[in-house]
Design an enzyme around this catalytic site. Structure first.
Site, PDB file in Angstrom:
ATOM      1  N   LYS A 238       0.849  -1.210   0.000  1.00  0.00           N
ATOM      2  CA  LYS A 238       0.000   0.000   0.000  1.00  0.00           C
ATOM      3  C   LYS A 238       0.874   1.245   0.000  1.00  0.00           C
ATOM      4  O   LYS A 238       1.669   1.452   0.912  1.00  0.00           O
ATOM      5  CB  LYS A 238      -0.913  -0.027   1.235  1.00  0.00           C
ATOM      6  CG  LYS A 238      -1.699   1.270   1.471  1.00  0.00           C
ATOM      7  CD  LYS A 238      -2.673   1.143   2.651  1.00  0.00           C
ATOM      8  CE  LYS A 238      -3.331   2.472   2.988  1.00  0.00           C
ATOM      9  NZ  LYS A 238      -4.254   2.388   4.143  1.00  0.00           N
ATOM     10  N   ASP A 243      -2.633   9.954   4.099  1.00  0.00           N
ATOM     11  CA  ASP A 243      -4.042   9.570   4.246  1.00  0.00           C
ATOM     12  C   ASP A 243      -4.765  10.558   5.157  1.00  0.00           C
ATOM     13  O   ASP A 243      -4.692  10.460   6.374  1.00  0.00           O
ATOM     14  CB  ASP A 243      -4.138   8.142   4.811  1.00  0.00           C
ATOM     15  CG  ASP A 243      -5.578   7.655   4.874  1.00  0.00           C
ATOM     16  OD1 ASP A 243      -6.476   8.337   4.311  1.00  0.00           O
ATOM     17  OD2 ASP A 243      -5.818   6.586   5.486  1.00  0.00           O
ATOM     18  N   LYS A 250     -10.255  12.510   8.529  1.00  0.00           N
ATOM     19  CA  LYS A 250      -9.913  11.970   9.841  1.00  0.00           C
ATOM     20  C   LYS A 250     -10.075  13.055  10.905  1.00  0.00           C
ATOM     21  O   LYS A 250      -9.594  14.167  10.726  1.00  0.00           O
ATOM     22  CB  LYS A 250      -8.473  11.447   9.838  1.00  0.00           C
ATOM     23  CG  LYS A 250      -8.311  10.155   9.065  1.00  0.00           C
ATOM     24  CD  LYS A 250      -6.904   9.607   9.152  1.00  0.00           C
ATOM     25  CE  LYS A 250      -6.735   8.358   8.322  1.00  0.00           C
ATOM     26  NZ  LYS A 250      -7.399   7.171   8.872  1.00  0.00           N
ATOM     27  N   ASP A 261       1.467   5.966   5.730  1.00  0.00           N
ATOM     28  CA  ASP A 261       0.485   5.071   5.107  1.00  0.00           C
ATOM     29  C   ASP A 261       0.996   4.460   3.789  1.00  0.00           C
ATOM     30  O   ASP A 261       0.277   3.730   3.121  1.00  0.00           O
ATOM     31  CB  ASP A 261      -0.837   5.829   4.885  1.00  0.00           C
ATOM     32  CG  ASP A 261      -2.052   4.931   5.050  1.00  0.00           C
ATOM     33  OD1 ASP A 261      -1.925   3.874   5.703  1.00  0.00           O
ATOM     34  OD2 ASP A 261      -3.120   5.281   4.522  1.00  0.00           O
ATOM     35  N   ASP A 320     -12.246   6.816   3.734  1.00  0.00           N
ATOM     36  CA  ASP A 320     -11.048   6.538   4.522  1.00  0.00           C
ATOM     37  C   ASP A 320     -10.628   5.055   4.395  1.00  0.00           C
ATOM     38  O   ASP A 320      -9.551   4.691   4.838  1.00  0.00           O
ATOM     39  CB  ASP A 320     -11.316   6.905   5.986  1.00  0.00           C
ATOM     40  CG  ASP A 320     -10.039   7.089   6.771  1.00  0.00           C
ATOM     41  OD1 ASP A 320      -8.950   7.091   6.149  1.00  0.00           O
ATOM     42  OD2 ASP A 320     -10.128   7.234   8.011  1.00  0.00           O
ATOM     43  N   GLU A 322      -9.452   3.550   1.889  1.00  0.00           N
ATOM     44  CA  GLU A 322      -8.925   3.775   0.538  1.00  0.00           C
ATOM     45  C   GLU A 322      -7.835   2.771   0.167  1.00  0.00           C
ATOM     46  O   GLU A 322      -7.653   2.471  -1.012  1.00  0.00           O
ATOM     47  CB  GLU A 322      -8.364   5.205   0.434  1.00  0.00           C
ATOM     48  CG  GLU A 322      -6.940   5.428   0.978  1.00  0.00           C
ATOM     49  CD  GLU A 322      -6.780   5.141   2.455  1.00  0.00           C
ATOM     50  OE1 GLU A 322      -7.782   5.243   3.194  1.00  0.00           O
ATOM     51  OE2 GLU A 322      -5.665   4.804   2.909  1.00  0.00           O
ATOM     52  N   ARG A 324      -7.485  -0.431   0.506  1.00  0.00           N
ATOM     53  CA  ARG A 324      -7.937  -1.665  -0.153  1.00  0.00           C
ATOM     54  C   ARG A 324      -8.305  -1.414  -1.613  1.00  0.00           C
ATOM     55  O   ARG A 324      -8.232  -2.316  -2.430  1.00  0.00           O
ATOM     56  CB  ARG A 324      -9.106  -2.271   0.648  1.00  0.00           C
ATOM     57  CG  ARG A 324     -10.305  -1.386   0.719  1.00  0.00           C
ATOM     58  CD  ARG A 324     -11.232  -1.768   1.856  1.00  0.00           C
ATOM     59  NE  ARG A 324     -10.714  -1.340   3.163  1.00  0.00           N
ATOM     60  CZ  ARG A 324     -11.297  -1.597   4.334  1.00  0.00           C
ATOM     61  NH1 ARG A 324     -12.401  -2.311   4.363  1.00  0.00           N
ATOM     62  NH2 ARG A 324     -10.773  -1.167   5.471  1.00  0.00           N
TER      63      ARG A 324
HETATM   64  N1  BES Z   1      -4.492   4.134   6.980  1.00  0.00           N
HETATM   65  C1  BES Z   1      -5.629   3.799   7.718  1.00  0.00           C
HETATM   66  C2  BES Z   1      -5.403   2.715   8.768  1.00  0.00           C
HETATM   67  C3  BES Z   1      -4.463   3.033   9.901  1.00  0.00           C
HETATM   68  C4  BES Z   1      -4.966   3.487  11.104  1.00  0.00           C
HETATM   69  C5  BES Z   1      -3.114   2.812   9.793  1.00  0.00           C
HETATM   70  C6  BES Z   1      -4.103   3.739  12.156  1.00  0.00           C
HETATM   71  C7  BES Z   1      -2.249   3.078  10.830  1.00  0.00           C
HETATM   72  C8  BES Z   1      -2.728   3.546  12.026  1.00  0.00           C
HETATM   73  C9  BES Z   1      -6.750   3.292   6.789  1.00  0.00           C
HETATM   74  O1  BES Z   1      -6.751   3.824   5.514  1.00  0.00           O
HETATM   75  C10 BES Z   1      -8.040   3.662   7.422  1.00  0.00           C
HETATM   76  O2  BES Z   1      -8.281   4.815   7.606  1.00  0.00           O
HETATM   77  N2  BES Z   1      -8.846   2.666   7.757  1.00  0.00           N
HETATM   78  C11 BES Z   1     -10.108   2.866   8.375  1.00  0.00           C
HETATM   79  C12 BES Z   1     -11.095   1.920   7.722  1.00  0.00           C
HETATM   80  C13 BES Z   1     -12.513   2.208   8.082  1.00  0.00           C
HETATM   81  C14 BES Z   1     -12.979   3.512   7.464  1.00  0.00           C
HETATM   82  C15 BES Z   1     -13.351   1.056   7.557  1.00  0.00           C
HETATM   83  C16 BES Z   1      -9.951   2.587   9.860  1.00  0.00           C
HETATM   84  O3  BES Z   1      -9.231   1.649  10.210  1.00  0.00           O
HETATM   85  O4  BES Z   1     -10.543   3.288  10.654  1.00  0.00           O
HETATM   86 ZN    ZN Z   2      -4.896   4.448   4.772  1.00  0.00          ZN
HETATM   87 ZN    ZN Z   3      -7.823   5.678   5.344  1.00  0.00          ZN
END
Ligand code: BES
Ligand code: ZN
Ligand code: ZN
Length: 470
Positions: A238, A243, A250, A261, A320, A322, A324
């Site tokens: 990734k 992000d 966020k 990220d 968020d 994104e 995947r």
């Molecule tokens: N990059 C984040 C995940 C992340 C969170 C990495 C904390 C490192 C530390 C990812 O893109 C994300 O925001 N995921 C969301 C998914 C949700 C919207 C289904 C999450 O984990 O909250």
């Molecule tokens: Zn992310």
């Molecule tokens: Zn994200």
């Protein structure tokens, strides 16, 4: 780091020294007075002892057992010693460990090298780091060189992950990887925005809509001699260079650290580069989709539907989720090479951090013929202490990402968020597939043993070890 294997004159302390002794051989340790030996013996559980021989220090570590956990303790002790030596502005260090096992001695050297990293690009006053290690220990030149190559690759990974988003965007990240590939004789192709558009990579393009910058898609290939016809292992990472969450922005301080990220892409590039440096006998390809994820007037939104590279349609529930989307296109693109195994590395879900914290990687497998790959990966996890824990990929989770208006949706109802993300990715894989969620380990905001502060490079040692077992 310059490492010299040579005998050390134990009759005088003429530089900083680290001594590693076995629990039962403390009484034979050179450098120490009888009083010091009995003191160390009586307190052999202490991580390490520092004795002043001003202007130098003598640091004593007692190796407890010859197990992966004990090697990890040695690396951690080495890191704490390195920290002290930085304060003393030491540049050269002697390591005296003639009686311990090779693994114990290697752990000491590795801990010192890995902790000897700082991200200081933006500091006016930079810390002085160690430059030379003089080593008397039962270690082989060749093994040292292999380990150093892994450490160098890890440091490059950390540099990329630590770099700030204003400097490292998809374009510059791809450029830097291409430069490194050229240096190492690794084949590299950088697909630019127009090519990504012609390929109809709807996931990568969808996330990129809100960005001021173009997306990139980097393909690396390392083919050792005689391996041209072997099915490759595909390393997919990734590469979200920042992000923000996109329109589902966020909140509060959740955006902080999101420069990391793209750690999955950096980890996979560095793993491939480490393999190339060490000439591992394994055909590798890396697929690295890159963009930032930002809100703008043109950004993709919840309710949109994206058509992915393989034709799958995806309803956006949350912008968020994104990672995947860009990974799905990369996995689908890798299918044309019929890889014998696809491994993804991604800072994919906060849920992985909530589930197991910062101590290891959440791993999932699907379409694997048996448990062999996962068992080997777990074995490497124990050996390197970059541990992984397997999450279930039960069929029921697939219901969580079914959409009313498209083939899939990009996130489920909130339960088992790490697994539903893994399930989403597995949909795009045709061959044996392992997914590694490195969200908890890629970036440490506070000092974490030899990983230091910030980007850790976690995963490179693990995968390098794994690639030697298959
Ligand atoms: N990059 C984040 C995940 C992340 C969170 C990495 C904390 C490192 C530390 C990812 O893109 C994300 O925001 N995921 C969301 C998914 C949700 C919207 C289904 C999450 O984990 O909250
Ligand atoms: Zn992310
Ligand atoms: Zn994200």
């Amino acid at each position: 780091m310059n490492i010299q294997l040579q005998k050390i004159d134990v009759s005088r302390v003429d530089s900083h020294v680290v001594i590693l002794v076995g629990k039962d051989t403390i009484s034979q340790a050179a450098f120490l007075t009888p009083e010091e030996k009995s003191f160390v013996e009586a307190h052999s559980d202490t991580e390490f002892h520092t004795i002043s021989r001003l202007p130098y220090t003598l640091n004593v570590i007692v190796a407890k057992e010859d197990t992966p956990d004990a090697w990890h303790s040695i690396r951690c002790a080495a890191a704490n010693i390195q920290k002290q030596l930085v304060k003393l502005e030491a540049k050269s260090l002697k390591i005296w460990a003639p009686e311990v096992s090779e693994k114990q001695a290697m752990a000491l050297v590795e801990g010192l090298i890995l902790s000897n990293y700082r991200f200081q690009t933006y500091k006016n006053k930079k810390e002085t780091l160690l430059e030379t290690l003089i080593v008397e220990a039962p270690v082989k030149e060749k093994a040292l060189a292999v380990m150093q190559n892994v450490c160098v690759s890890m440091d490059e990974c950390r540099d990329w992950v630590n770099e700030i988003p204003m400097v490292l965007n998809a374009e510059t990240f791809a450029q830097q990887i291409a430069r490194k590939a050229e240096e190492l004789g690794v084949r590299c192709e950088v697909l630019e925005q127009t090519q990504i558009q012609s390929l109809k990579m709807g996931g990568l393009l969808g996330v990129n809509r809100g960005s001021e910058d173009e997306a990139r898609f980097v393909v690396l290939e390392y083919t050792p001699e005689g391996m041209e016809n072997e099915a490759p292992i595909a390393l997919v990472g990734k590469g979200i260079t920042y992000d923000t969450g996109g329109l589902n922005i966020k909140p509060e301080d959740y955006m902080q650290e999101m420069k990391s990220d793209m750690a999955g892409a950096a980890t996979m590039a560095s793993t491939l580069f480490a393999a190339a440096r060490n000439q591992l006998k394994v055909h590798l390809m890396a697929f690295l989709p890159m963009t930032d994820n930002r809100p703008s007037g043109n950004a993709y939104a919840a309710d949109d539907v994206l058509k992915m590279y393989d034709g799958t349609t995806v309803e956006i529930i949350n912008t968020d989720a994104e990672g995947r989307l860009i990974l799905a296109d990369a996995i689908a693109y890798s299918n044309q090479y019929n890889p014998k195994l696809v491994i993804t590395a991604a800072t994919l879900t906060g849920a992985a951090v909530r589930a197991i914290g910062t101590y290891g990687i959440a791993a999932m497998q699907e379409k694997t013929p048996d448990n062999t790959y996962m068992e080997k990966l777990m074995g490497s996890g124990i050996q390197t202490h970059e541990r992984i824990v397997e999450f279930p990929m039960w069929k029921e989770y697939e219901e969580h990402i079914k959409s009313e208006i498209a083939d899939l949706k990009n996130c489920g109802p909130g339960q088992a968020g790490t697994v539903t993300a893994g399930k989403f990715l597995a949909h795009f894989a045709k061959n044996p597939f392992i997914h590694l969620d490195i969200a908890g380990v890629a970036y440490y905001p506070k000092w974490e043993t030899f990983y230091g502060v910030g980007a850790s490079g976690f995963g490179v040692r693990l995968l390098h070890d794994f690639l030697q077992t298959i």
